[in-house]
Motif scaffolding. Structure first.
Motif, mmCIF file in Angstrom:
data_model
loop_
_atom_site.group_PDB
_atom_site.id
_atom_site.type_symbol
_atom_site.label_atom_id
_atom_site.label_comp_id
_atom_site.label_asym_id
_atom_site.label_seq_id
_atom_site.Cartn_x
_atom_site.Cartn_y
_atom_site.Cartn_z
ATOM 1 N N TYR A 95 0.808 -1.226 0.000
ATOM 2 C CA TYR A 95 0.000 0.000 0.000
ATOM 3 C C TYR A 95 0.843 1.279 0.000
ATOM 4 O O TYR A 95 0.527 2.206 -0.757
ATOM 5 C CB TYR A 95 -0.990 0.006 1.157
ATOM 6 C CG TYR A 95 -2.047 -1.073 1.077
ATOM 7 C CD1 TYR A 95 -2.409 -1.661 -0.127
ATOM 8 C CD2 TYR A 95 -2.698 -1.510 2.218
ATOM 9 C CE1 TYR A 95 -3.372 -2.650 -0.197
ATOM 10 C CE2 TYR A 95 -3.675 -2.502 2.153
ATOM 11 C CZ TYR A 95 -4.006 -3.071 0.948
ATOM 12 O OH TYR A 95 -4.963 -4.042 0.894
ATOM 13 N N PRO A 96 1.924 1.358 0.801
ATOM 14 C CA PRO A 96 2.749 2.573 0.727
ATOM 15 C C PRO A 96 3.331 2.800 -0.675
ATOM 16 O O PRO A 96 3.400 3.931 -1.156
ATOM 17 C CB PRO A 96 3.854 2.333 1.756
ATOM 18 C CG PRO A 96 3.234 1.396 2.744
ATOM 19 C CD PRO A 96 2.352 0.503 1.920
ATOM 20 N N LYS A 110 0.552 4.101 -2.851
ATOM 21 C CA LYS A 110 0.287 5.507 -2.512
ATOM 22 C C LYS A 110 1.313 6.424 -3.176
ATOM 23 O O LYS A 110 0.950 7.438 -3.772
ATOM 24 C CB LYS A 110 0.307 5.724 -0.996
ATOM 25 C CG LYS A 110 -0.981 5.399 -0.320
ATOM 26 C CD LYS A 110 -0.915 5.808 1.151
ATOM 27 C CE LYS A 110 -2.231 5.495 1.790
ATOM 28 N NZ LYS A 110 -2.843 6.603 2.430
ATOM 29 N N ASP A 111 2.572 6.050 -3.065
ATOM 30 C CA ASP A 111 3.634 6.853 -3.674
ATOM 31 C C ASP A 111 3.466 6.921 -5.193
ATOM 32 O O ASP A 111 3.583 7.993 -5.796
ATOM 33 C CB ASP A 111 5.013 6.292 -3.316
ATOM 34 C CG ASP A 111 5.363 6.474 -1.845
ATOM 35 O OD1 ASP A 111 4.710 7.314 -1.172
ATOM 36 O OD2 ASP A 111 6.269 5.767 -1.367
ATOM 37 N N SER A 119 0.734 6.490 -6.932
ATOM 38 C CA SER A 119 -0.474 7.268 -7.248
ATOM 39 C C SER A 119 -0.199 8.761 -7.186
ATOM 40 O O SER A 119 -0.683 9.529 -8.028
ATOM 41 C CB SER A 119 -1.605 6.906 -6.288
ATOM 42 O OG SER A 119 -1.951 5.555 -6.443
ATOM 43 N N ARG A 120 0.584 9.189 -6.193
ATOM 44 C CA ARG A 120 0.926 10.614 -6.059
ATOM 45 C C ARG A 120 1.673 11.130 -7.285
ATOM 46 O O ARG A 120 1.474 12.268 -7.698
ATOM 47 C CB ARG A 120 1.758 10.845 -4.799
ATOM 48 C CG ARG A 120 0.918 10.934 -3.563
ATOM 49 C CD ARG A 120 1.741 11.476 -2.370
ATOM 50 N NE ARG A 120 1.123 10.986 -1.157
ATOM 51 C CZ ARG A 120 1.668 10.106 -0.325
ATOM 52 N NH1 ARG A 120 2.876 9.650 -0.528
ATOM 53 N NH2 ARG A 120 1.024 9.708 0.746
ATOM 54 N N GLU A 143 -4.881 10.022 -5.546
ATOM 55 C CA GLU A 143 -4.803 9.581 -4.151
ATOM 56 C C GLU A 143 -5.231 8.125 -4.084
ATOM 57 O O GLU A 143 -6.253 7.738 -4.649
ATOM 58 C CB GLU A 143 -5.731 10.427 -3.286
ATOM 59 C CG GLU A 143 -5.701 10.030 -1.832
ATOM 60 C CD GLU A 143 -6.680 10.843 -0.985
ATOM 61 O OE1 GLU A 143 -6.877 10.459 0.172
ATOM 62 O OE2 GLU A 143 -7.248 11.813 -1.488
ATOM 63 N N PHE A 144 -4.442 7.315 -3.403
ATOM 64 C CA PHE A 144 -4.754 5.902 -3.215
ATOM 65 C C PHE A 144 -5.306 5.708 -1.808
ATOM 66 O O PHE A 144 -4.697 6.129 -0.834
ATOM 67 C CB PHE A 144 -3.485 5.054 -3.405
ATOM 68 C CG PHE A 144 -3.678 3.595 -3.115
ATOM 69 C CD1 PHE A 144 -4.300 2.764 -4.027
ATOM 70 C CD2 PHE A 144 -3.238 3.050 -1.914
ATOM 71 C CE1 PHE A 144 -4.476 1.415 -3.756
ATOM 72 C CE2 PHE A 144 -3.408 1.706 -1.633
ATOM 73 C CZ PHE A 144 -4.029 0.893 -2.559
ATOM 74 N N GLN A 145 -6.477 5.095 -1.712
ATOM 75 C CA GLN A 145 -7.076 4.818 -0.408
ATOM 76 C C GLN A 145 -7.404 3.339 -0.314
ATOM 77 O O GLN A 145 -7.819 2.727 -1.290
ATOM 78 C CB GLN A 145 -8.361 5.615 -0.210
ATOM 79 C CG GLN A 145 -8.149 7.095 -0.091
ATOM 80 C CD GLN A 145 -9.467 7.829 0.139
ATOM 81 O OE1 GLN A 145 -10.545 7.297 -0.062
ATOM 82 N NE2 GLN A 145 -9.349 9.056 0.582
ATOM 83 N N SER A 174 -14.249 7.793 -7.198
ATOM 84 C CA SER A 174 -13.001 7.467 -7.864
ATOM 85 C C SER A 174 -12.876 8.140 -9.226
ATOM 86 O O SER A 174 -13.836 8.238 -9.983
ATOM 87 C CB SER A 174 -12.882 5.955 -8.040
ATOM 88 O OG SER A 174 -11.691 5.640 -8.706
#
Length: 129
Positions: free
Chosen positions: A10-11, A14-15, A17-18, A23-25, A58
């Motif tokens: 997940y981290p 997230k990175d 996606s940025r 934004e990744f949720q 989304s």
């Protein structure tokens, strides 16, 4: 498996996606389901509502399912239309199957349209649940 996803995958997502301006949720359908929802057989409908919410909010892929080979929880339907319930019940009777449990757990509910049978809250049948 969940811990590895939380700590490693997940981290990274997230990175990544940025870098795309997104934004990744994470929404885990099996974490945080309250006992009241389980008692009243609302887990499946809560999960479907959450998926719908993800789709609405989304900008891209809205839902990813990670499935394994484990047999999991298979809930009974919380509601069964009256006509379908009567067919199921009659088939059981025709096969000489006792319908006491079916009649205990499902009660007719004509406060909905069309009338149907509603699965009773677990605590209404098993008070110490």
């Amino acid at each position: 498996e969940r811990n590895i996803l939380m700590e490693d995958a997940y981290p990274r997502l997230k990175d990544f996606s940025r870098t795309l301006g997104l934004e990744f949720q994470v929404v885990d359908m099996r974490w945080g389901v309250r006992e009241e929802a389980q008692d009243d057989h609302m887990t499946s409908s809560l999960c479907v509502k959450e998926i719908t919410k993800c789709v609405r909010s989304s900008a891209g892929p809205s839902f990813v399912a990670l499935l394994g080979q484990k047999y999991g929880y298979r809930p009974f339907p919380a509601q069964i239309p009256s006509e379908e319930f009567q067919v199921i019940r009659q088939m059981l009777i025709d096969n000489q199957t006792d319908v006491t449990i079916l009649d205990t757990w499902y009660r007719e509910d004509c406060n909905q349209f069309p009338c149907g049978y509603r699965l009773q809250a677990i605590s209404s049948i098993l008070p110490n649940y």
